[in-house]
Motif scaffolding. Structure first.
Motif, PDB file in Angstrom:
ATOM      1  N   MET A  11      35.522   6.281  24.897  1.00  0.00           N
ATOM      2  CA  MET A  11      36.403   6.598  24.247  1.00  0.00           C
ATOM      3  C   MET A  11      36.245   7.190  23.203  1.00  0.00           C
ATOM      4  O   MET A  11      37.204   7.274  22.527  1.00  0.00           O
ATOM      5  CB  MET A  11      37.401   4.649  24.673  1.00  0.00           C
ATOM      6  CG  MET A  11      37.956   4.500  25.781  1.00  0.00           C
ATOM      7  SD  MET A  11      39.187   5.338  26.048  1.00  0.00           S
ATOM      8  CE  MET A  11      38.903   4.046  27.931  1.00  0.00           C
ATOM      9  N   ASP A  18      40.292  12.713  27.301  1.00  0.00           N
ATOM     10  CA  ASP A  18      40.753  12.405  27.812  1.00  0.00           C
ATOM     11  C   ASP A  18      40.077  11.243  28.065  1.00  0.00           C
ATOM     12  O   ASP A  18      38.951  11.292  27.835  1.00  0.00           O
ATOM     13  CB  ASP A  18      40.588  12.798  29.231  1.00  0.00           C
ATOM     14  CG  ASP A  18      41.077  11.835  30.174  1.00  0.00           C
ATOM     15  OD1 ASP A  18      41.043  11.747  30.868  1.00  0.00           O
ATOM     16  OD2 ASP A  18      42.161  12.129  30.467  1.00  0.00           O
ATOM     17  N   THR A  20      39.404   9.323  30.902  1.00  0.00           N
ATOM     18  CA  THR A  20      38.437   8.824  31.290  1.00  0.00           C
ATOM     19  C   THR A  20      36.993   9.004  31.319  1.00  0.00           C
ATOM     20  O   THR A  20      36.318   8.652  32.018  1.00  0.00           O
ATOM     21  CB  THR A  20      39.107   9.070  33.113  1.00  0.00           C
ATOM     22  OG1 THR A  20      39.064  10.472  32.372  1.00  0.00           O
ATOM     23  CG2 THR A  20      39.931   8.601  33.414  1.00  0.00           C
ATOM     24  N   HIS A  75      49.915  12.987  37.186  1.00  0.00           N
ATOM     25  CA  HIS A  75      50.054  11.581  35.697  1.00  0.00           C
ATOM     26  C   HIS A  75      48.237  12.137  35.332  1.00  0.00           C
ATOM     27  O   HIS A  75      47.415  11.996  36.116  1.00  0.00           O
ATOM     28  CB  HIS A  75      50.718  10.073  36.387  1.00  0.00           C
ATOM     29  CG  HIS A  75      49.728   9.557  35.013  1.00  0.00           C
ATOM     30  ND1 HIS A  75      50.019   9.373  33.803  1.00  0.00           N
ATOM     31  CD2 HIS A  75      48.667   9.254  35.179  1.00  0.00           C
ATOM     32  CE1 HIS A  75      49.651   8.482  33.463  1.00  0.00           C
ATOM     33  NE2 HIS A  75      48.214   8.267  33.805  1.00  0.00           N
ATOM     34  N   ARG A  76      48.736  12.300  33.746  1.00  0.00           N
ATOM     35  CA  ARG A  76      47.343  11.724  32.611  1.00  0.00           C
ATOM     36  C   ARG A  76      47.959  11.327  31.809  1.00  0.00           C
ATOM     37  O   ARG A  76      49.133  11.484  30.799  1.00  0.00           O
ATOM     38  CB  ARG A  76      47.039  13.075  33.062  1.00  0.00           C
ATOM     39  CG  ARG A  76      46.902  14.417  31.994  1.00  0.00           C
ATOM     40  CD  ARG A  76      48.137  15.474  32.575  1.00  0.00           C
ATOM     41  NE  ARG A  76      47.912  15.573  33.986  1.00  0.00           N
ATOM     42  CZ  ARG A  76      47.685  16.908  34.350  1.00  0.00           C
ATOM     43  NH1 ARG A  76      46.815  17.856  33.262  1.00  0.00           N
ATOM     44  NH2 ARG A  76      47.454  17.399  35.808  1.00  0.00           N
ATOM     45  N   SER A  77      46.829  10.480  30.849  1.00  0.00           N
ATOM     46  CA  SER A  77      47.278   9.508  29.696  1.00  0.00           C
ATOM     47  C   SER A  77      45.969  10.732  29.228  1.00  0.00           C
ATOM     48  O   SER A  77      45.772  11.699  29.036  1.00  0.00           O
ATOM     49  CB  SER A  77      45.733   8.636  29.949  1.00  0.00           C
ATOM     50  OG  SER A  77      46.757   7.506  30.583  1.00  0.00           O
ATOM     51  N   MET A 131      39.169   3.909  18.621  1.00  0.00           N
ATOM     52  CA  MET A 131      39.920   5.122  19.607  1.00  0.00           C
ATOM     53  C   MET A 131      41.507   5.647  18.458  1.00  0.00           C
ATOM     54  O   MET A 131      42.278   5.124  18.030  1.00  0.00           O
ATOM     55  CB  MET A 131      40.944   3.643  20.133  1.00  0.00           C
ATOM     56  CG  MET A 131      40.227   3.182  21.292  1.00  0.00           C
ATOM     57  SD  MET A 131      41.532   2.161  22.661  1.00  0.00           S
ATOM     58  CE  MET A 131      40.396   1.821  22.926  1.00  0.00           C
ATOM     59  N   MET A 180      57.424  -0.122  29.658  1.00  0.00           N
ATOM     60  CA  MET A 180      56.054   1.127  29.414  1.00  0.00           C
ATOM     61  C   MET A 180      56.392   2.135  30.436  1.00  0.00           C
ATOM     62  O   MET A 180      55.721   2.907  30.324  1.00  0.00           O
ATOM     63  CB  MET A 180      54.745   0.227  29.397  1.00  0.00           C
ATOM     64  CG  MET A 180      54.250   1.240  28.355  1.00  0.00           C
ATOM     65  SD  MET A 180      52.413   0.246  28.011  1.00  0.00           S
ATOM     66  CE  MET A 180      51.834  -0.091  29.717  1.00  0.00           C
ATOM     67  N   ARG A 237      41.878   8.223  41.776  1.00  0.00           N
ATOM     68  CA  ARG A 237      41.876   7.106  41.872  1.00  0.00           C
ATOM     69  C   ARG A 237      40.794   6.470  43.397  1.00  0.00           C
ATOM     70  O   ARG A 237      40.679   8.165  44.011  1.00  0.00           O
ATOM     71  CB  ARG A 237      43.569   6.784  42.381  1.00  0.00           C
ATOM     72  CG  ARG A 237      44.297   7.452  41.063  1.00  0.00           C
ATOM     73  CD  ARG A 237      44.108   5.962  40.240  1.00  0.00           C
ATOM     74  NE  ARG A 237      45.032   6.421  39.270  1.00  0.00           N
ATOM     75  CZ  ARG A 237      45.246   6.413  37.596  1.00  0.00           C
ATOM     76  NH1 ARG A 237      43.947   7.288  37.578  1.00  0.00           N
ATOM     77  NH2 ARG A 237      45.988   6.355  37.117  1.00  0.00           N
TER      78      ARG A 237
END
Ligand SMILES: Cc1cc2nc3c(=O)[nH]c(=O)nc-3n(C[C@H](O)[C@H](O)[C@H](O)COP(=O)(O)O)c2cc1C
Length: 316
Positions: A11, A18, A20, A75-77, A131, A180, A237
């Protein structure tokens, strides 16, 4: 202040779009938009889910609400944001949508803290030095499980409160998580990007003090919100055969399933680097299960239960 060994080392790489941690294997990242018209929305859903789960699902073009499904499937952060503000009215609208989520027994035990003051956000960020996206996000929220109002009402209505046990904490935490998630979906619907931040629980007492959290409340997670700088990428996933159970859990080759996922994921999104090589050496094959085993070989938030008790919840 934060122990970088307890958070995902990958991170900290600001070049990564991203979380991940993993890099796309050769191909361009998939389009992120909710309304993929070419290929059709149903094809876009199929493609996103194939990438996610390694399985071709049937998606009828006749289904209503395909755009909403496409957003969820895709979805993706997001951890990189444009320097464009999120207007306060829009944020309030999203909070209202999020707090329209279902609530256990209609108890309404979730709050959203909008951290506007830079000094408060900095205090939180100082506990998580690896972060940077937390400080860079136009908006930073903290979702809170609030178990304070219920016993207060019991007292006010002169009633006993014999349910002061683990379930009281659990219900508030679940409500906070649902709110959330609903916020994330509402924000995604209008094109915003989000990234949850559970690292705010690394030093929960500092966060509690910064936010002046009342007794019987706990921070569930932070959330970075902003207009995404990049489309982002889908994170594969575990396969649906691992996580969708028909009727009851039976005998299965779980190790084999996880190793198959390791290989599928590594082919699509290999990890950019290995965690804690100085402790564990360099693995010839580095997959998800190796990464998670290494991540959780370090103690993390071992005093979180003590903090929750200090906040006034009983966990027995
Ligand atoms: C409860 C929760 C806490 C999370 N905490 C963090 C965090 O502290 N820092 C971070 O960068 N990402 C965090 N994430 C994002 C996850 O890393 C991300 O969801 C996961 O890697 C899967 O990627 P995706 O969301 O793009 O599918 C969190 C996600 C959730 C649901």
């Amino acid at each position: 202040m934060s122990d970088p060994t307890t958070s995902d080392p990958t991170m900290s790489d600001p070049t990564m779009s991203d979380p991940t941690v993993t890099a796309p294997a050769g191909s361009d990242p998939p389009a992120s938009g909710p309304t993929a018209s070419d290929p059709s929305t149903s094809t876009a859903i199929r493609q996103a889910l194939a990438e996610r789960f390694g399985e071709e699902l049937n998606v009828s073009e006749e289904l209503p609400g395909l755009e909403a499904l496409a957003r969820i499937a895709g979805h993706r952060s997001h951890r990189r944001f444009l320097p464009r503000p999120v207007e306060p009215d829009l944020l309030r609208l999203l909070c209202a949508c999020a707090l329209s989520a279902p609530s256990k027994s209609d108890l309404q035990q979730a709050d959203i803290v909008i951290v506007r003051e830079a000094a408060i956000r900095q205090t939180i960020v100082d506990t998580i030095p690896d972060m940077p996206w937390i400080m860079n996000a136009p908006v930073f929220l903290v979702f809170v499980g609030n178990g304070a109002r219920l016993p207060m009402m019991s007292k006010r209505r002169d009633k006993p409160f014999p349910n002061d046990h683990l379930d009281a904490f659990f219900n508030a935490a679940v409500d906070g998580a649902i709110v959330m998630t609903t916020f994330i979906q509402a924000a995604t619907a209008i094109g915003l990007g989000t990234c949850p931040i559970s690292a705010i629980r690394d030093y929960p007492r500092i966060v509690a003090e910064a936010l002046n959290l009342p007794p019987r409340t706990v921070p569930i997670a932070g959330l970075c919100v902003g207009w995404p700088e990049q489309p982002g990428e889908i994170t594969p996933r575990l396969s649906l055969s691992t996580t969708v159970i028909e009727n009851h859990y039976g005998e299965r080759d779980l190790i084999g399933e996880i190793e198959a996922y390791d290989r599928r994921r590594a082919a699509l999104r290999p990890y950019r680097r290995q965690r804690r090589i100085e402790r564990w050496g360099e693995a010839s094959f580095y997959g998800w299960s190796q990464d998670k085993a290494r991540q959780y070989a370090e103690p993390t938030r071992t005093d979180f239960g003590a903090f929750v008790r200090e906040q006034g919840f009983r966990l027995d």
